[in-house]
Design a protein around this motif. Structure first.
Motif, PDB file in Angstrom:
ATOM      1  N   CYS A   1       0.930  -0.760   0.114  1.00  0.00           N
ATOM      2  CA  CYS A   1      -0.012   0.302  -0.223  1.00  0.00           C
ATOM      3  C   CYS A   1       0.456   1.047   0.108  1.00  0.00           C
ATOM      4  O   CYS A   1       0.488   2.424  -0.556  1.00  0.00           O
ATOM      5  CB  CYS A   1      -0.644  -0.130   1.454  1.00  0.00           C
ATOM      6  N   LEU A   2       2.041   1.333   0.622  1.00  0.00           N
ATOM      7  CA  LEU A   2       2.978   2.421   0.950  1.00  0.00           C
ATOM      8  C   LEU A   2       3.403   2.565  -0.461  1.00  0.00           C
ATOM      9  O   LEU A   2       3.257   3.572  -1.558  1.00  0.00           O
ATOM     10  CB  LEU A   2       4.142   1.989   2.096  1.00  0.00           C
ATOM     11  N   HIS A   3       3.685   1.342  -1.248  1.00  0.00           N
ATOM     12  CA  HIS A   3       4.551   2.126  -2.496  1.00  0.00           C
ATOM     13  C   HIS A   3       3.461   1.953  -3.465  1.00  0.00           C
ATOM     14  O   HIS A   3       3.384   3.455  -4.214  1.00  0.00           O
ATOM     15  CB  HIS A   3       5.272   0.294  -2.529  1.00  0.00           C
ATOM     16  N   TYR A   4       2.607   1.620  -3.712  1.00  0.00           N
ATOM     17  CA  TYR A   4       1.163   2.398  -4.384  1.00  0.00           C
ATOM     18  C   TYR A   4       1.021   3.945  -3.978  1.00  0.00           C
ATOM     19  O   TYR A   4       0.827   4.331  -5.657  1.00  0.00           O
ATOM     20  CB  TYR A   4       0.288   1.805  -4.528  1.00  0.00           C
TER      21      TYR A   4
ATOM     22  N   GLY B   1     -12.878   8.075   0.777  1.00  0.00           N
ATOM     23  CA  GLY B   1     -11.515   8.080   1.317  1.00  0.00           C
ATOM     24  C   GLY B   1     -10.622   7.899   0.406  1.00  0.00           C
ATOM     25  O   GLY B   1     -10.943   8.246  -1.274  1.00  0.00           O
ATOM     26  N   PRO B   2      -9.594   7.774   0.860  1.00  0.00           N
ATOM     27  CA  PRO B   2      -8.686   8.048  -0.302  1.00  0.00           C
ATOM     28  C   PRO B   2      -8.001   6.982  -2.059  1.00  0.00           C
ATOM     29  O   PRO B   2      -7.533   8.193  -2.676  1.00  0.00           O
ATOM     30  CB  PRO B   2      -7.554   7.805   0.362  1.00  0.00           C
ATOM     31  N   SER B   3      -8.015   6.204  -1.750  1.00  0.00           N
ATOM     32  CA  SER B   3      -7.888   5.498  -3.534  1.00  0.00           C
ATOM     33  C   SER B   3      -9.126   6.081  -3.987  1.00  0.00           C
ATOM     34  O   SER B   3      -8.693   6.643  -5.159  1.00  0.00           O
ATOM     35  CB  SER B   3      -8.795   3.716  -2.818  1.00  0.00           C
ATOM     36  N   VAL B   4     -10.476   6.896  -3.866  1.00  0.00           N
ATOM     37  CA  VAL B   4     -11.335   6.895  -4.839  1.00  0.00           C
ATOM     38  C   VAL B   4     -10.541   8.364  -5.420  1.00  0.00           C
ATOM     39  O   VAL B   4     -10.548   8.936  -6.122  1.00  0.00           O
ATOM     40  CB  VAL B   4     -12.628   7.210  -4.262  1.00  0.00           C
TER      41      VAL B   4
ATOM     42  N   ALA C   1      -0.397   9.923 -15.617  1.00  0.00           N
ATOM     43  CA  ALA C   1      -1.355  10.319 -14.357  1.00  0.00           C
ATOM     44  C   ALA C   1      -2.743   9.159 -14.696  1.00  0.00           C
ATOM     45  O   ALA C   1      -3.094   9.284 -14.111  1.00  0.00           O
ATOM     46  CB  ALA C   1      -1.400  12.042 -14.523  1.00  0.00           C
ATOM     47  N   LEU C   2      -3.641   9.240 -16.028  1.00  0.00           N
ATOM     48  CA  LEU C   2      -4.690   9.199 -16.326  1.00  0.00           C
ATOM     49  C   LEU C   2      -4.171   7.409 -15.796  1.00  0.00           C
ATOM     50  O   LEU C   2      -5.248   6.360 -15.441  1.00  0.00           O
ATOM     51  CB  LEU C   2      -4.787   8.958 -17.916  1.00  0.00           C
ATOM     52  N   ILE C   3      -3.380   6.519 -17.132  1.00  0.00           N
ATOM     53  CA  ILE C   3      -2.647   5.235 -16.650  1.00  0.00           C
ATOM     54  C   ILE C   3      -3.064   4.924 -15.719  1.00  0.00           C
ATOM     55  O   ILE C   3      -3.216   3.473 -14.953  1.00  0.00           O
ATOM     56  CB  ILE C   3      -1.561   5.024 -17.444  1.00  0.00           C
ATOM     57  N   TYR C   4      -2.009   5.586 -14.425  1.00  0.00           N
ATOM     58  CA  TYR C   4      -1.909   5.464 -12.705  1.00  0.00           C
ATOM     59  C   TYR C   4      -3.889   5.594 -11.391  1.00  0.00           C
ATOM     60  O   TYR C   4      -3.606   4.575 -11.203  1.00  0.00           O
ATOM     61  CB  TYR C   4      -0.804   6.207 -12.177  1.00  0.00           C
ATOM     62  N   ALA C   5      -3.874   6.016 -13.188  1.00  0.00           N
ATOM     63  CA  ALA C   5      -5.542   6.429 -11.989  1.00  0.00           C
ATOM     64  C   ALA C   5      -6.404   5.062 -11.403  1.00  0.00           C
ATOM     65  O   ALA C   5      -6.599   4.603 -10.587  1.00  0.00           O
ATOM     66  CB  ALA C   5      -6.615   7.618 -12.329  1.00  0.00           C
ATOM     67  N   GLY C   6      -5.945   4.166 -13.028  1.00  0.00           N
ATOM     68  CA  GLY C   6      -7.091   3.124 -12.843  1.00  0.00           C
ATOM     69  C   GLY C   6      -6.211   2.409 -12.322  1.00  0.00           C
ATOM     70  O   GLY C   6      -6.659   1.264 -11.426  1.00  0.00           O
TER      71      GLY C   6
ATOM     72  N   VAL D   1      -5.527  -0.686  -5.008  1.00  0.00           N
ATOM     73  CA  VAL D   1      -5.289  -0.504  -2.677  1.00  0.00           C
ATOM     74  C   VAL D   1      -6.715  -0.127  -2.435  1.00  0.00           C
ATOM     75  O   VAL D   1      -7.806   0.536  -3.388  1.00  0.00           O
ATOM     76  CB  VAL D   1      -4.895   0.821  -3.177  1.00  0.00           C
ATOM     77  N   ARG D   2      -7.218  -0.465  -1.360  1.00  0.00           N
ATOM     78  CA  ARG D   2      -7.653  -0.163   0.300  1.00  0.00           C
ATOM     79  C   ARG D   2      -7.698   0.390   1.026  1.00  0.00           C
ATOM     80  O   ARG D   2      -6.444   1.341   0.757  1.00  0.00           O
ATOM     81  CB  ARG D   2      -8.268  -1.901   0.535  1.00  0.00           C
ATOM     82  N   ASP D   3      -9.020   1.473   1.103  1.00  0.00           N
ATOM     83  CA  ASP D   3      -9.207   2.614   1.647  1.00  0.00           C
ATOM     84  C   ASP D   3      -8.191   2.212   3.604  1.00  0.00           C
ATOM     85  O   ASP D   3      -7.387   2.942   3.894  1.00  0.00           O
ATOM     86  CB  ASP D   3     -10.157   2.999   2.299  1.00  0.00           C
ATOM     87  N   THR D   4      -8.704   0.895   3.700  1.00  0.00           N
ATOM     88  CA  THR D   4      -7.989   0.758   5.520  1.00  0.00           C
ATOM     89  C   THR D   4      -7.753  -1.501   5.075  1.00  0.00           C
ATOM     90  O   THR D   4      -8.043  -1.916   4.257  1.00  0.00           O
ATOM     91  CB  THR D   4      -9.246  -0.001   6.375  1.00  0.00           C
ATOM     92  N   PRO D   5      -6.780  -1.574   5.914  1.00  0.00           N
ATOM     93  CA  PRO D   5      -6.144  -3.199   6.194  1.00  0.00           C
ATOM     94  C   PRO D   5      -7.776  -3.555   5.950  1.00  0.00           C
ATOM     95  O   PRO D   5      -8.594  -3.380   6.733  1.00  0.00           O
ATOM     96  CB  PRO D   5      -5.772  -3.027   7.668  1.00  0.00           C
TER      97      PRO D   5
END
Length: 492
Positions: free
Chosen positions: A20-23, A82-85, A186-191, A197-201
């Protein structure tokens, strides 16, 4: 009582938390890459479009103008959705705006798009909440430091790689291709980020604010303190408006500038009204003990980050000119020395967070601020009679302390109130950008020696503020689950 075990590096970097940290640091890296995709290409942009010097300076200023309020707005969105969205949407929007900027020919459109691209600079806030969700208190300082330090290298990559991309495509229009490449990434990495990644464990709860109109406060004193803390953010925006007006860069006509001042005043009054309306209950009865927190801690961290990150950003702008003034250096040589200041983030921010995790957050922050004060005091005394080697050493030491201090701030921020982490980080981040504007105005109006001395004085003032007002996070804080169950979260 046994002390908490420090994280093993392998488990820290390659566990599910590590993934999660790396993503997330890569997402921040890309938003910074987009935010600064114009800076190393400005000469080509200027020549292609025939821009006068005042417009070039206006583009550089507009690039940070929206970033100040965007920190606060993005912080609220992160806490709500949430941070992922939010990170995925911000990456996608940044990509689209980059494509538009790459195609722009109209001067007004160019300025508007650069202003809007300031949104990318607020991506930092999103990851602060994400990392705070995934890492426990004993590791959160190091994790936030890795996130911020490694992600901040996006500006260095922009400086090194984008001119080469523009040159590879050739011709005067090569800068358009380079900017468009950052938009495509940026567009590719958005997807990728949204799907990965999930918002929480697994099994953890994502706590949300009780209301979205304004940050929650839990006493009448904290209401007044929050209002006072918000005021300098609008002051920084007023300073940007002045810089763009007829007394400086002559971009905005005087009637427009007056309208902006009026709009900022109305915006501040409206924000005060929303703050009151969202927290009106504190004027009639005490807040529930489970919801209480001390807003003084937020204000202290805002002031400290104004000094640390504000100094870091402004020094990066000043160093090339300063080095050229001290020594007979080429533009490339001065730029390389200045880039070394930024590259220190790779180690200094994580080390600042690690020191907080390992030896105490308040004590570490005080020592780092003292180191920064001494470092910039020495920088104020640098002269052409100094050999180059000591100048480089002093500059790198100053970079370490001020950047590690920034890392220490965000080793504390996620521990204040979990469900408000995005809004707290947003306000602190806005102070960082505001500090950079303040220091750059000092540089523009006074001497470079006074510029460094001002950073020194404010760093020492921040030491006393931390010693007197900051409370070391200890024990546990409470959050309430949707079913009414109280969950205790370790912060010590």
């Amino acid at each position: 009582m046994t002390s908490p075990k420090r994280p093993e590096i392998g488990a820290f970097l390659f566990s599910s938390r590590g993934q999660c940290l790396h993503y997330t640091w890569i997402a921040f890296f890309i938003t910074i890459l987009v935010w600064f995709n114009h800076a190393p290409l400005m000469a080509a942009i200027r020549d292609t479009l025939g821009l006068p010097d005042n417009v070039v300076k206006a583009i550089l200023i507009l690039n940070v103008a929206l970033t100040i309020p965007a920190h606060i707005a993005i912080g609220r969105l992160v806490d709500r959705f949430g941070p992922s969205v939010v990170f995925s949407c911000l990456l996608a929007l940044s990509g689209l705006l980059s494509f538009a900027f790459a195609l722009a020919d109209d001067l007004v459109l160019l300025l508007v798009l650069r202003f809007l691209l300031g949104l990318s600079g607020a991506g930092f806030v999103v990851g602060i909440r994400m990392i705070g969700e995934w890492f426990p208190a004993r590791e959160v300082g190091l994790a936030e430091g890795v996130y911020a330090g490694w992600g901040a290298l996006g500006s260095a990559l922009a400086a090194m790689a984008l001119p080469a991309v523009a040159l590879a495509f050739g011709g005067a229009e090569g800068w358009r291709y380079a900017v468009a490449v950052t938009g495509f990434v940026a567009l590719i990495y958005a997807g990728i980020y949204y799907l990965s990644v999930r918002d929480t464990p697994p099994g953890a709860t994502y706590f949300k604010p009780r209301q979205m109109g304004a940050i929650e406060v839990t006493s009448r004193r904290d209401f007044l303190l929050c209002l006072m803390t918000l005021a300098p953010v609008y002051g920084a925006l007023a300073a940007v408006n002045w810089l763009l007006g007829p007394d400086a860069l002559v971009i905005l006509p005087e009637p427009v500038g007056r309208a902006v001042y009026g709009g900022l005043l109305l915006a501040f009054l409206y924000r005060g009204y929303r703050l009151y309306w969202g927290n009106r209950d504190v004027f009639s009865r005490p807040a529930d003990p489970f919801h209480q927190y001390d807003f003084t801690q937020v204000t202290v961290l805002c002031l400290v980050y104004c000094v640390t990150f504000g100094a870091e950003l402004s020094v990066l702008s000043v160093l090339p000119l300063h080095f050229q003034g001290l020594y007979d250096l080429t533009l490339v040589q001065a730029g390389m020395l200045s880039a070394a200041f930024a590259l220190m983030n790779l180690a200094s921010r994580p080390l600042g967070g690690w020191l907080c995790d390992s030896y105490g957050r308040k004590k570490s922050l005080v020592l780092l601020l003292l180191g920064a004060g001494v470092g910039f005091l020495l920088m104020s005394q640098m002269a052409g009679s100094w050999p180059l080697a000591p100048v480089i050493v002093v500059t790198m030491v100053s970079a370490f302390f001020v950047q590690a201090g920034s890392g220490a701030v965000f080793a504390i921020a996620p521990l204040i109130k979990r469900r408000l982490t995005g809004q707290i980080a947003g306000l602190i981040g806005a102070y960082g950008i505001s500090g950079a504007i303040f220091f750059l105005m000092i540089f523009a109006l006074l001497t470079v020696q006074m510029f460094f001395l001002m950073i020194t004085w404010l760093a020492i003032a921040a030491v006393f503020i931390v010693l007197l007002l900051l409370v070391e996070p200890r024990g546990q804080t409470a959050e309430i689950l949707p079913d009414g169950t109280v969950q205790m979260i370790d912060v010590g």
